[in-house]
Scaffold this active site. Structure first.
Site, PDB file in Angstrom:
ATOM      1  N   ASP A   7      11.819  -0.840 -34.423  1.00  0.00           N
ATOM      2  CA  ASP A   7      11.705  -2.005 -33.536  1.00  0.00           C
ATOM      3  C   ASP A   7      10.937  -2.938 -34.366  1.00  0.00           C
ATOM      4  O   ASP A   7       9.605  -2.700 -34.491  1.00  0.00           O
ATOM      5  CB  ASP A   7      10.976  -1.638 -32.228  1.00  0.00           C
ATOM      6  CG  ASP A   7      10.725  -2.816 -31.238  1.00  0.00           C
ATOM      7  OD1 ASP A   7      11.480  -3.804 -31.336  1.00  0.00           O
ATOM      8  OD2 ASP A   7       9.601  -2.784 -30.651  1.00  0.00           O
ATOM      9  N   GLU A  68      16.665  -2.824 -34.133  1.00  0.00           N
ATOM     10  CA  GLU A  68      17.160  -3.833 -32.865  1.00  0.00           C
ATOM     11  C   GLU A  68      17.292  -5.047 -33.365  1.00  0.00           C
ATOM     12  O   GLU A  68      16.829  -5.576 -34.227  1.00  0.00           O
ATOM     13  CB  GLU A  68      15.812  -3.734 -31.997  1.00  0.00           C
ATOM     14  CG  GLU A  68      16.139  -4.351 -30.787  1.00  0.00           C
ATOM     15  CD  GLU A  68      15.085  -4.040 -29.677  1.00  0.00           C
ATOM     16  OE1 GLU A  68      14.839  -3.019 -29.031  1.00  0.00           O
ATOM     17  OE2 GLU A  68      14.167  -5.121 -29.515  1.00  0.00           O
ATOM     18  N   ASP A 141       6.238  -0.277 -28.565  1.00  0.00           N
ATOM     19  CA  ASP A 141       6.913  -0.645 -29.898  1.00  0.00           C
ATOM     20  C   ASP A 141       7.423   0.870 -30.605  1.00  0.00           C
ATOM     21  O   ASP A 141       8.547   0.855 -31.042  1.00  0.00           O
ATOM     22  CB  ASP A 141       6.370  -1.502 -30.911  1.00  0.00           C
ATOM     23  CG  ASP A 141       5.665  -2.628 -30.377  1.00  0.00           C
ATOM     24  OD1 ASP A 141       6.292  -3.795 -30.362  1.00  0.00           O
ATOM     25  OD2 ASP A 141       4.708  -2.575 -29.795  1.00  0.00           O
TER      26      ASP A 141
END
Length: 157
Positions: A7, A68, A141
């Site tokens: 992420d 992501e 995260d």
């Protein structure tokens, strides 16, 4: 098979490294890479993320890296920073011959919970349960990095 999920973020980049053996998925490592705008230049922050991700790729030798995708952001400055972080992460993978797959937040939510509209707490609890963790990984995260890796494992099935 080992999959690393990321992420991306300039302040906090969450990651998770998962190993799939048969039907079993085991977390090998999960944490965050933190950089500070107060003590580092933007270039130093990007370099730190690039080097740390490179170290993780060298240590775990994943067969895939899942990241992501950047979704529309109202804050253009923030979106630019995340784009730069994504670039240095993808570069680290490319330098090591690790294929990169990208997933939108909705795709990740669908893969983990079955609903593209799952909220953050639902996602975190599912990651905790699916990976047999005693508690939800922090910061958020980190759970997101694990989610992206697990999403990729589900897509490969």
């Amino acid at each position: 098979m080992i999959v690393m999920g990321i992420d991306p973020g300039l302040a906090i980049t969450g990651y998770g490294v998962l190993e799939k053996n048969g039907n079993r998925v085991v977390p090998l490592d999960y944490d965050s890479i933190v950089t500070s705008a107060k003590t580092m230049t933007p270039a130093e922050r990007l370099e730190t993320i690039h080097l740390r991700v490179g170290d993780l790729l060298d240590r775990y030798r994943p067969s895939h890296l899942a990241i992501e995708k950047l979704f529309f952001s109202r804050n253009v400055t923030s979106a630019m920073g995340v784009s730069e972080v994504r670039g240095v992460i993808i570069l680290a993978a490319q330098q090591r011959g690790v294929p990169v797959s990208e997933y939108t937040p909705t795709q990740v939510k669908m893969a983990i919970t079955g609903s593209g509209k799952a909220d953050k707490l639902q996602m975190q609890e599912m990651i905790r349960r699916l990976l047999g963790l005693s508690e939800i990984p922090k910061p958020d995260d980190v759970a997101d990095g694990l989610s992206v890796a697990l999403c990729h494992i589900h897509v490969l099935r």
